[in-house]
Design an enzyme around this catalytic site. Structure first.
Site, PDB file in Angstrom:
ATOM      1  N   SER A 127       0.644  -1.058  -0.177  1.00  0.00           N
ATOM      2  CA  SER A 127      -0.016   0.030   0.211  1.00  0.00           C
ATOM      3  C   SER A 127       0.784   1.336  -0.201  1.00  0.00           C
ATOM      4  O   SER A 127       2.106   1.204   0.540  1.00  0.00           O
ATOM      5  CB  SER A 127      -0.894  -0.033   1.352  1.00  0.00           C
ATOM      6  N   TYR A 151      -1.019   6.024  -4.747  1.00  0.00           N
ATOM      7  CA  TYR A 151      -2.055   7.017  -4.762  1.00  0.00           C
ATOM      8  C   TYR A 151      -1.159   8.453  -5.355  1.00  0.00           C
ATOM      9  O   TYR A 151      -0.121   8.666  -5.079  1.00  0.00           O
ATOM     10  CB  TYR A 151      -2.186   7.658  -3.470  1.00  0.00           C
ATOM     11  N   THR A 177      -4.333   3.539  -7.643  1.00  0.00           N
ATOM     12  CA  THR A 177      -5.876   3.588  -7.274  1.00  0.00           C
ATOM     13  C   THR A 177      -6.582   4.839  -7.664  1.00  0.00           C
ATOM     14  O   THR A 177      -5.991   5.992  -7.418  1.00  0.00           O
ATOM     15  CB  THR A 177      -5.859   3.227  -5.638  1.00  0.00           C
ATOM     16  N   LYS A 296      -7.044   0.530 -10.474  1.00  0.00           N
ATOM     17  CA  LYS A 296      -7.674   0.108  -9.656  1.00  0.00           C
ATOM     18  C   LYS A 296      -9.185   0.924  -9.108  1.00  0.00           C
ATOM     19  O   LYS A 296      -8.859   2.400  -8.941  1.00  0.00           O
ATOM     20  CB  LYS A 296      -7.044  -0.238  -8.271  1.00  0.00           C
ATOM     21  N   HIS A 320     -13.107  -0.172  -3.483  1.00  0.00           N
ATOM     22  CA  HIS A 320     -12.316  -0.127  -2.023  1.00  0.00           C
ATOM     23  C   HIS A 320     -13.046  -0.549  -0.852  1.00  0.00           C
ATOM     24  O   HIS A 320     -13.296  -0.105   0.150  1.00  0.00           O
ATOM     25  CB  HIS A 320     -12.577   1.400  -2.092  1.00  0.00           C
ATOM     26  N   ASP A 351     -11.928  -7.245  -6.332  1.00  0.00           N
ATOM     27  CA  ASP A 351     -11.847  -7.223  -4.993  1.00  0.00           C
ATOM     28  C   ASP A 351     -13.179  -6.527  -4.475  1.00  0.00           C
ATOM     29  O   ASP A 351     -13.953  -5.767  -5.251  1.00  0.00           O
ATOM     30  CB  ASP A 351     -10.562  -6.757  -4.242  1.00  0.00           C
ATOM     31  N   SER A 352     -13.314  -6.623  -3.130  1.00  0.00           N
ATOM     32  CA  SER A 352     -14.454  -5.893  -2.543  1.00  0.00           C
ATOM     33  C   SER A 352     -15.511  -7.024  -2.219  1.00  0.00           C
ATOM     34  O   SER A 352     -16.293  -7.247  -3.094  1.00  0.00           O
ATOM     35  CB  SER A 352     -14.991  -4.778  -3.365  1.00  0.00           C
ATOM     36  N   GLY A 353     -15.510  -7.703  -1.252  1.00  0.00           N
ATOM     37  CA  GLY A 353     -16.421  -8.571  -0.714  1.00  0.00           C
ATOM     38  C   GLY A 353     -16.182 -10.018  -0.858  1.00  0.00           C
ATOM     39  O   GLY A 353     -16.866 -11.024  -0.267  1.00  0.00           O
TER      40      GLY A 353
HETATM   41  C1  FNR Z   1      -8.161  -0.371   1.984  1.00  0.00           C
HETATM   42  N1  FNR Z   1      -7.949  -0.194   0.729  1.00  0.00           N
HETATM   43  C2  FNR Z   1      -7.159   0.434   0.059  1.00  0.00           C
HETATM   44  N2  FNR Z   1      -6.923   0.459  -1.394  1.00  0.00           N
HETATM   45  C3  FNR Z   1      -5.827   1.160  -1.796  1.00  0.00           C
HETATM   46  O1  FNR Z   1      -5.713   0.973  -2.904  1.00  0.00           O
HETATM   47  N3  FNR Z   1      -4.947   1.495  -0.954  1.00  0.00           N
HETATM   48  C4  FNR Z   1      -4.969   1.485   0.539  1.00  0.00           C
HETATM   49  O2  FNR Z   1      -4.152   1.953   1.148  1.00  0.00           O
HETATM   50  C5  FNR Z   1      -6.119   1.008   0.969  1.00  0.00           C
HETATM   51  N4  FNR Z   1      -6.323   0.696   2.527  1.00  0.00           N
HETATM   52  C6  FNR Z   1      -7.317   0.147   3.132  1.00  0.00           C
HETATM   53  C7  FNR Z   1      -7.404   0.240   4.392  1.00  0.00           C
HETATM   54  C8  FNR Z   1      -8.491  -0.634   4.825  1.00  0.00           C
HETATM   55  C9  FNR Z   1      -8.750  -0.415   6.361  1.00  0.00           C
HETATM   56  C10 FNR Z   1      -9.403  -1.216   4.136  1.00  0.00           C
HETATM   57  C11 FNR Z   1     -10.550  -1.890   4.515  1.00  0.00           C
HETATM   58  C12 FNR Z   1      -9.201  -1.360   2.570  1.00  0.00           C
HETATM   59  C13 FNR Z   1      -8.768  -0.947  -0.424  1.00  0.00           C
HETATM   60  C14 FNR Z   1      -8.453  -2.296  -0.446  1.00  0.00           C
HETATM   61  O3  FNR Z   1      -7.426  -2.462  -1.334  1.00  0.00           O
HETATM   62  C15 FNR Z   1      -9.588  -3.332  -1.063  1.00  0.00           C
HETATM   63  O4  FNR Z   1     -10.086  -2.617  -2.437  1.00  0.00           O
HETATM   64  C16 FNR Z   1     -10.692  -3.740  -0.105  1.00  0.00           C
HETATM   65  O5  FNR Z   1     -10.385  -3.960   1.214  1.00  0.00           O
HETATM   66  C17 FNR Z   1     -11.634  -4.598  -0.665  1.00  0.00           C
HETATM   67  O6  FNR Z   1     -12.719  -4.720   0.114  1.00  0.00           O
HETATM   68  P1  FNR Z   1     -12.962  -5.941   1.240  1.00  0.00           P
HETATM   69  O7  FNR Z   1     -13.084  -7.165   0.461  1.00  0.00           O
HETATM   70  O8  FNR Z   1     -11.695  -6.088   2.128  1.00  0.00           O
HETATM   71  O9  FNR Z   1     -14.289  -5.624   2.039  1.00  0.00           O
END
Ligand code: FNR
Length: 421
Positions: A127, A151, A177, A296, A320, A351-353
């Site tokens: 990240s 980012y 992202t 992303k 996200h 991703d996501s879920g």
């Molecule tokens: C994230 N996500 C995220 N995405 C990204 O591109 N950079 C980041 O630093 C972060 N940080 C982050 C922190 C936390 C606490 C969460 C829960 C999520 C999003 C992550 O990459 C991903 O898209 C989601 O976590 C997918 O959803 P689920 O399956 O975890 O619910």
């Protein structure tokens, strides 16, 4: 790596000898146990989504709307869960999503995740908001696959520096992202009036960066560079002590006197995201790296087509984890149209879920090349560090392999739309 049925029977054999794994294979139990162990503010940040949490709920109901139709008598004794991404073969069709600020749940943070990822051969996306610099994690992973998530900050030199460092530490691609050019309306964090970055958490990629340090030098010399200080309170002092402790190099007193830790947090807040970003900015990134670039946060087929027009090498269908736009389409509902638009020209990751082997199977059946695991591994990290992450991954890999074989597929290549209704 153990075959699925071996990992499964190990669990039963160990149980017979009175030993139970520290990580439950039941996702709801895993989440509940992790939340119980977390600081409430960390729990709000990690578990919470935007607004009324509708997107978080959609991400689950979206998966439930697709059903697997298992097929019989197809000889699934031998099986192969491997998948290929950018010419590399991986043992499972997974990667670990970039998740920031992991020091909120475990002191080893990203490093523990990097080691568990390397143990399983699952690629890890570092990240941009990690708690450990990318070079340290890459070092811990050796030749195991890793990517860097970017980012796009307000300073292009910083963007270029991050990308250069990612190349230098062996990242296999840059994951840009797009869905967080502004922070979403995260009600749980707002309720607690808590943002971890204010304590200097999750900014290790910045404080370890030469360009960021130069920006900091300039800020320190600018008499108008530091904003007005809030009035002193015990909580403010505690926050300041934490951010000084977290800042790299020097003794506590030296760091405190220098003022750099506090200025670094301010500089980060001022520069970290760029809502002015447009498609044309992608050319800058393309010029600065030969690595594959993945976008992303893609949810619309027109954006998917546009990404290909702009020479992008892969897409991540994601909202996200429901943390940005409340009331959004779920990633799994968005996937089929994006896959159709891409028409197999580049990999599409989702991703996501994703919470179970069945979810992985459904995503692949709808045309995903691989899936991203997010919150589940954070819960494993919370409960048992590297071992916790490893167990979560082994549970999911096993669940997926068994689902695939029991549905009548010997390999990822055999999973297609016909497997679902
Ligand atoms: C994230 N996500 C995220 N995405 C990204 O591109 N950079 C980041 O630093 C972060 N940080 C982050 C922190 C936390 C606490 C969460 C829960 C999520 C999003 C992550 O990459 C991903 O898209 C989601 O976590 C997918 O959803 P689920 O399956 O975890 O619910």
């Amino acid at each position: 790596m153990l075959k699925a049925d071996h990992w499964q029977s190990q669990i039963y054999i160990k149980g017979f000898a009175g030993k139970i794994n520290s990580i439950s294979p039941d996702f709801d139990k895993l989440e509940a146990q992790a939340i119980q162990k977390m600081d409430p503010k960390a729990a709000g940040y990690i578990v919470g989504g935007a607004g009324r949490q509708e997107t978080v709920a959609n991400n689950r109901s979206g998966f439930a709307s697709f059903k697997i139709v298992p097929r019989m008598l197809r000889n699934v004794e031998q099986s192969d869960t491997s998948a290929t991404l950018f010419g590399q073969n991986f043992a499972s069709p997974f990667w670990l999503c970039p998740i920031g600020v992991l020091e909120m749940v475990h002191p080893e943070a990203d490093l523990a995740v990097a080691r568990a990822a390397a143990e399983t051969g699952i690629p890890y996306v570092f990240s941009n908001q990690s708690s450990v610099p990318m070079e340290t994690c890459a070092n811990a992973m050796g030749t195991a696959p890793h990517f860097f998530q970017l980012y796009w900050s307000k300073n292009r030199d910083l963007v270029a520096s991050f990308v250069q460092r990612a190349e230098a530490c062996g990242c296999a691609g840059i994951v840009l992202t797009l869905d967080t050019t502004l922070l979403g309306w995260r009600t749980m964090d707002l309720d607690a009036a808590y943002l971890p970055f204010m304590e200097g958490k999750g900014i290790a990629q910045y404080t370890s960066d030469p360009v960021f340090q130069k920006m900091l030098d300039a800020k320190m010399q600018d008499p108008n560079g530091t904003p007005p200080r809030p009035s002193l309170s015990w909580d403010l002092i505690k926050g300041l002590i934490k951010s000084v402790n977290r800042y790299p190099g020097g003794s506590f007193v030296q760091k405190l006197r220098s003022g750099r830790p506090m200025a670094a947090v301010q500089l980060f807040v001022q520069t970290y995201s760029n809502p002015a970003l447009t498609w044309d900015d992608l050319a800058f990134l393309r010029e600065h790296t030969k690595l594959p670039i993945l976008l992303k946060g893609i949810l619309h087929p027109d954006d998917a087509r546009k990404a290909l027009d702009y020479g992008m090498n892969g897409l991540v269908v994601s909202n996200h984890g429901g943390r940005q736009v409340d009331g959004s389409i779920s990633a799994i509902e968005a996937l089929p149209d994006v896959v159709a638009a891409v028409d197999q020209r580049v990999p599409v990751i989702i991703d996501s879920g994703i919470r179970s082997g069945a979810d992985v199977f459904k995503a692949l059946a709808l045309g995903a090349s691989a899936v991203g695991l997010g919150r589940p591994y954070v819960y494993g990290l919370t409960l048992d560090g590297q071992s916790g992450v490893f167990q979560v991954l082994r549970h999911l890999m096993t669940d997926f392999e068994l689902t695939m074989r029991l549905a009548g597929c010997k390999s990822v290549a055999e999973i297609n739309r016909e497997c679902l209704m």
